[in-house]
Design a protein around this motif. Structure first.
Motif, PDB file in Angstrom:
ATOM      1  N   HIS A   1       0.838  -1.191   0.000  1.00 43.51           N
ATOM      2  CA  HIS A   1       0.000   0.000   0.000  1.00 43.51           C
ATOM      3  C   HIS A   1       0.872   1.239   0.000  1.00 43.51           C
ATOM      4  O   HIS A   1       1.710   1.416   0.868  1.00 43.51           O
ATOM      5  N   ARG A  24      -8.955  -3.483 -10.507  1.00 47.82           N
ATOM      6  CA  ARG A  24      -8.975  -3.528  -9.048  1.00 47.82           C
ATOM      7  C   ARG A  24      -9.425  -4.909  -8.542  1.00 47.82           C
ATOM      8  O   ARG A  24      -9.975  -5.710  -9.300  1.00 47.82           O
ATOM      9  N   ASP A  26     -11.977  -5.683  -6.916  1.00 49.37           N
ATOM     10  CA  ASP A  26     -13.418  -5.901  -7.066  1.00 49.37           C
ATOM     11  C   ASP A  26     -13.850  -6.064  -8.518  1.00 49.37           C
ATOM     12  O   ASP A  26     -15.036  -6.163  -8.819  1.00 49.37           O
ATOM     13  N   ASN A  52      -7.220   2.665  -0.573  1.00 52.16           N
ATOM     14  CA  ASN A  52      -7.056   1.648   0.452  1.00 52.16           C
ATOM     15  C   ASN A  52      -7.898   0.412   0.121  1.00 52.16           C
ATOM     16  O   ASN A  52      -8.751  -0.001   0.901  1.00 52.16           O
ATOM     17  N   THR A  53      -7.666  -0.186  -1.042  1.00 51.22           N
ATOM     18  CA  THR A  53      -8.385  -1.384  -1.460  1.00 51.22           C
ATOM     19  C   THR A  53      -7.386  -2.523  -1.555  1.00 51.22           C
ATOM     20  O   THR A  53      -6.558  -2.558  -2.464  1.00 51.22           O
ATOM     21  N   ARG A 168      -9.382 -11.650  -0.197  1.00 49.65           N
ATOM     22  CA  ARG A 168      -8.180 -10.970   0.306  1.00 49.65           C
ATOM     23  C   ARG A 168      -7.192 -11.959   0.911  1.00 49.65           C
ATOM     24  O   ARG A 168      -6.459 -11.620   1.823  1.00 49.65           O
TER      25      ARG A 168
END
Length: 203
Positions: A1, A24, A26, A52-53, A168
């Motif tokens: 990150h 991304r 998602d 912040n994904t 995740r």
């Protein structure tokens, strides 16, 4: 990150147009980025991931002239998660390939679920297998993050049953015997941990 991902590629059309697609975790995509390969067909590209994904990002470079593409994946984790492992090989070893099964025991919540994992040889950043959790009604793909000796790390991408399993996870498999793998499943946000002993079901 927050770190910079340095990307390089070869084999594109010299001085040809290239489109960069960043997807991304998602499944949504950032606006595509146009670029031009140099005189020898190489590209250089830097990506700074700010939102912040957490999870698996997929980068796709599309050669506009030849209509071919190259892909690479990377895992974004919180700053306080484990540091990246330095690989000692760039492909999944043949000893880890095959179909494996066993019961995965989790700590949050404390449940046990059967798992079926199929692994094939492939390079770092590529899809090298699939995973299914039949009792949870979810499953998806595994992509190779690192290989160190008899141990491999893979990112888990849930393709169905996303409402029952998160996307995740960092999975580590370690070969204990020819027919046995130790599996560690970790949510990269530290929301859960699970482990298993997997037996080889078939080659």
């Amino acid at each position: 990150h927050g770190e910079i991902v340095h990307v390089s590629g070869t084999g594109f059309t010299p001085r040809g147009a290239v489109l960069s697609h960043l997807i991304r975790p998602d499944g949504t995509e950032y606006p595509e980025t146009p670029m031009t390969a140099d005189a020898t067909g190489n590209i250089l590209h830097d990506i700074t991931i700010v939102p912040n994904t957490f999870g698996t990002y997929e980068l796709v470079f599309e050669d506009v002239v030849t209509k071919t593409s190259a892909t690479q994946r990377f895992l974004m984790v919180p700053l306080d998660f484990d540091k990246a492992v330095t690989p000692t090989a760039d492909r999944l070893p043949a000893s880890l390939t095959g179909v494996w099964h066993g019961d995965v025991a989790g700590d949050r919540p404390a449940i046990t679920s059967p798992a079926l994992i199929a692994l094939t040889e492939g390079r770092i950043g590529a899809i090298i297998g699939s995973v299914a959790y039949p009792s949870l009604g979810c499953g998806g793909e595994l992509w190779l993050i690192s290989v160190t000796g008899n141990r491999a790390q893979a990112g888990e991408i849930i393709r169905y049953g996303q409402d029952r399993c998160n996307a995740r996870a960092l999975i580590t498999v370690t070969q204990e015997r020819q027919d046995t793998l130790a599996l560690e499943w970790r949510d990269i946000t530290r929301a859960g941990h699970a482990s298993a002993r997997l037996k080889k079901r078939s080659e």
